[in-house]
Structures are given as C-alpha cells and as structure tokens.
Scaffold this active site. Sequence first.
Site, PDB file in Angstrom:
ATOM      1  N   HIS A 188       0.813  -1.211   0.000  1.00 13.57           N
ATOM      2  CA  HIS A 188       0.000   0.000   0.000  1.00 13.57           C
ATOM      3  C   HIS A 188       0.845   1.259   0.000  1.00 13.57           C
ATOM      4  O   HIS A 188       0.412   2.307  -0.479  1.00 13.57           O
ATOM      5  CB  HIS A 188      -0.986  -0.012   1.169  1.00 13.57           C
ATOM      6  N   ARG A 329     -15.288   2.531  -0.356  1.00 14.08           N
ATOM      7  CA  ARG A 329     -15.110   1.174   0.161  1.00 14.08           C
ATOM      8  C   ARG A 329     -15.087   1.242   1.680  1.00 14.08           C
ATOM      9  O   ARG A 329     -14.395   2.074   2.259  1.00 14.08           O
ATOM     10  CB  ARG A 329     -13.793   0.598  -0.355  1.00 14.08           C
ATOM     11  N   GLU A 427     -11.899  -9.832  -4.977  1.00 11.03           N
ATOM     12  CA  GLU A 427     -10.442  -9.847  -4.779  1.00 11.03           C
ATOM     13  C   GLU A 427      -9.974 -11.141  -4.131  1.00 11.03           C
ATOM     14  O   GLU A 427      -8.829 -11.258  -3.714  1.00 11.03           O
ATOM     15  CB  GLU A 427      -9.987  -8.623  -3.978  1.00 11.03           C
ATOM     16  N   ARG A 461       1.847 -10.283  -1.146  1.00  9.29           N
ATOM     17  CA  ARG A 461       2.180  -9.071  -1.901  1.00  9.29           C
ATOM     18  C   ARG A 461       3.120  -8.143  -1.135  1.00  9.29           C
ATOM     19  O   ARG A 461       3.680  -7.206  -1.699  1.00  9.29           O
ATOM     20  CB  ARG A 461       0.908  -8.328  -2.338  1.00  9.29           C
TER      21      ARG A 461
END
Length: 543
Positions: A188, A329, A427, A461
């Site tokens: 992020h 979101r 996702e 990730r």
Amino acid sequence: MEQFTGKVIYQGIAIGPIRIYTKKERQVKRYKIADPAAEIARFEKACEIASAELASLYEVALRKVGEDNAMIFEVHQMMLADTDFLDSVTHIIRTQEVNAEMAVATTGDNFSAMFAAMDDDYMRARAADVKDVAERLIACLINGSSENELLSEPVILVANDLAPSETVQFDKSHLLAFVTHLGSANSHTAILARTMNLPALIGIKPDPAWNGRLAVVDGYCGTLTIDPEEDYLRQMQEKKAKEEEKRSLLQQLRGKETVTKDGRRMRLYANVGNLSDIHSAMENDAEGIGLFRSEFLYLEKEDFPSEEEQFAVYRTALENMGGKKVIIRTLDIGADKQIDYFGLEKEENPALGFRAIRICLKRPDIFRTQLRALLRASVYGPLSIMFPMIISLDEVRAVKKLLEDVKAELSLQNIPFAPVEIGIMIETPAAAMISDELAAEVDFFSIGTNDLTQYTLAIDRQNPKLDEFYDPKHPAVLRMIQTTVANGHAHGCWVGICGELGANETLTETFLEMGVDELSVSPPLILGLRKRIRELGNAKEDV
Ligand code: PEP
Ligand code: MG
C-alpha cells in the site's frame, strides 16, 4: 557524486535535499549510566528541544488548520511540563541508574496504560498523546531533534521502511520522492506513492550521512544520486522538464471522451485515499471515484474517527465531485494496514487473517458508525458503497442486513438518506468463482487485482523477495477477471477493475474486449490511459 541503484516503484524525476526518516516507534535499548545527574541534565535539554518543536508546530498548525486542531500541540506541551511525568522519569534515572531514553519509554508506557484504563472517553484518548510525547522526547534524546515532524520544505524522503500509516501522515507538498530499503512493489505504501504522483524506489539502504545533501532520484533508471556533478544535474533537469512538458500535453485530454476510435467506451475513475486525492482526481478529469479507500481516514488518526468526522469527509468528497459517482469502500484494515487503537492481536499470517469485512462483521459497533456516516452523506451526491474481501454469499447478506438496520434506525430518527448502489470487491478467488451467485445480490463488482493476484498465486504481496513471482497478468488471474465480468453482466451487475492492473496499458485492449465497464486508477494515470484508449480500434469509415 555517489550513485545507488534500486527498483522503480513509480516513475519520475526528483531533485532536492534528502531527509532521512527514522521510525517513530524506536527500539529503546536499556543501558547503565555512571552519572545520573548528567543523564537528568541530558533529559532536561531534550525536554527544552521538544517543547520548542511543539511551540513551532502549534504556530504552523494554527495557520494551516485553525485553533481547534492546533490545540493538540498545546496539550502535548502541557504534558511535557507535567510534574508527575517529569518526576517519574528522573526517579527512574536516579534509582535504576539507566539511560534517559529507557526512563522516558517506561514512564510513557505507564502513563499511557493509566489513561487507557480510565472511564472517561476524553481521558482514554489521551493515552495516545502521552505515547506521542514520549516518542518525541526519545527522538530528541537520540537525534537531537524529532526531525520527522518537521518536514517544512520539499524533500526526497529516504527511509529504511515506511508503513502505510506513516506514509499518509506526510504533507504531499513537502515531498519530492520516496526511497526505501525495504518494502514491496505491491504494498500500500507503493500504491500511495503512485497516488501522490511521486517517484519512488525501493532496495536502497539509507545512510544517515546523506541527511540534507542534494540528490537526484531517477525513477526511470532506478537510481539515487547523492551530490550530483554539474553535468549530470543539468542533464536530469532537462529530463525533468521534458517529463513536465509531456504531462502538460496530456492536459489537452481533459474534458475529452474516453472512447476508442471504433466507439467502444470505458469509464475512467480514480482511486483515492483522502480529500486531497479527490482534488487530484478532479485535476486529472476523473469521471468518478472508483475506489475511496476509507481505511486511510482511520490510519491518519490516533483514535476511531467519529460519525461526524467521517460524515464530513464523505460529504465533502461527494460535493467536490459535483454529481459524479463516488464509490466508497468500507473499512479494509488488517494485513499491512495495521492500526494500534484497534487492539488487534498479532497474527502468523496477517494477509490470510482477521481483516476487512471480517473485522467489520465482528465489530458491528465500528461498522455501524461508518455505515451511518455514509448513508447520511448519500444525500449530497451519487454514492455507492462497496464491501472488501468478500468470500461468501452469507457475508454479503449479513452486510446488507446491517445496512438495512442502519437505514431503519436513521428513518426512526428522521435523518435523511438517499438510495445507494451496493457493490463488492472481487479480490479473492472464492468471490470470482461464485461471482454468478454474488451478482444476484449486488449492483456492481469492482475487481481488486492486487489481492486477487496475491490469493490466486499464493504470493504475499508484501514480500519483496516474491516481487518477481507476483504476476498479475498470470492467465489464472486474467481468467478470473473474464469469468467475473461475464457472470456480472449475465446477472445485471456492471463490472470495474480498481486494482493496479487496471492501469496497465498493455491490457487495456484485453479489458475492452472482455467488456470491463470501468477502470479505476491512481489520479495521475487517468489522462495517459484516456490517451491510450482513444488510440485503440480502427476508425469507422464514413459512408
Ligand atoms: C486490490 O486488492 O486490488 C485493491 C484495490 O485493494 P487494496 O489494494 O487496497 O487491497
Ligand atoms: Mg484489496
């Protein structure tokens, strides 16, 4: 001139002084001291520096954000002068003969635990302030100042690592580029650098001796150059000027349609994390907001943002977008987005852990506050609410039920709200595989390719060692996207992509062919993508 090579996270050229950023949370080492009186004098000197810093922060905040918000720095100054706090530190230094850093850390922890146990909400919230004051003092003891707070000129920020909660604290106008040693290309923090349109590199280890020295970040070649020679500097200034010229040429695409030469349309929305990104979305002519990561609101704060605070932000976002769609979101914390005041336990596998919708369903108190704020804001523009990390129909039904409960509560209180579109992020492979059933429950899907890649390929990730294996263009991921679009359309949902892959221009044609309805990307990438879409397809011959 010294040059170091790292990996490019976001392209661009930056020229300016370096500021080494050290973590606010320091590992304080305990050691014995021989002269407690000298140690106490060192502590008193640190108090003077910290107090002067707070006074100047108060002045800056007063000018920038008004008296109410600046007050916090006055409160911190008062804490710094509190005799109980000071006595505790000097007592520990004297009786235990330990260093001042250790005495401050112990006192900070004790006082903060004491505040945290109080009944009164206001006093409980002071626990974080005491910790902040203690951390400032420790920084002053170690570095002679707590320089991280004092970014007052544009700098190239160099750090060992940066968490999203740290990255969001910086004022973008004081930043030229990010360079870190650790971190992954899909984290992020990397996404934030792209959203802020700042060149960013990883894999370069900071050296404290670089602080204040002139440097160049070449976010094309992946280099950081300290003390650039005149020739090199001139060359890079020219490269930067060309880059700016290219950007300004793209401005000609503002107001133009996002349509291929053969008439296929794509909606181009923006990914944002706060109100200043909304400004950038408008500057780059976004057709809507496709992903407002509301968790950044929580990351920026020391305590849960209240319903009023959230309402004000959501309302401003809708008002600023002037009638364009805004997809917010709901809270997506956990994994790399950790927030101390949630008090979440440490987990072995945070990416597979207690995160996002799982937390919201288990903590309806927190979730309801957000849903109330969102629904109240819905009268100020076309709002869509989107739920993250969905894996099952039950979850979707549970959030919809909660939303209906909150609506009923607002109606009873005569508080107005407007109809809102409901969507979910696709996702997880689970959501992609049952997207036909999920589509019957909601109005739209937004495909989060960042997590979808992570979970489909079983690749963390956050792990920089795996960057080379993290392949969002893997056929398995592309097939999941295709299935999701087809299932969505078959059951009346429109489908967008809000993961980073949406901006990948080598796939734009593929996405158009799949029938993707919307791409939501970092604001600085919108106009380039519009250019790409307008170049695709064969122009129809006039008949
Ligand atoms: C995603 O996972 O693709 C996404 C857009 O959400 P985030 O990057 O915030 O996890
Ligand atoms: Mg995600």
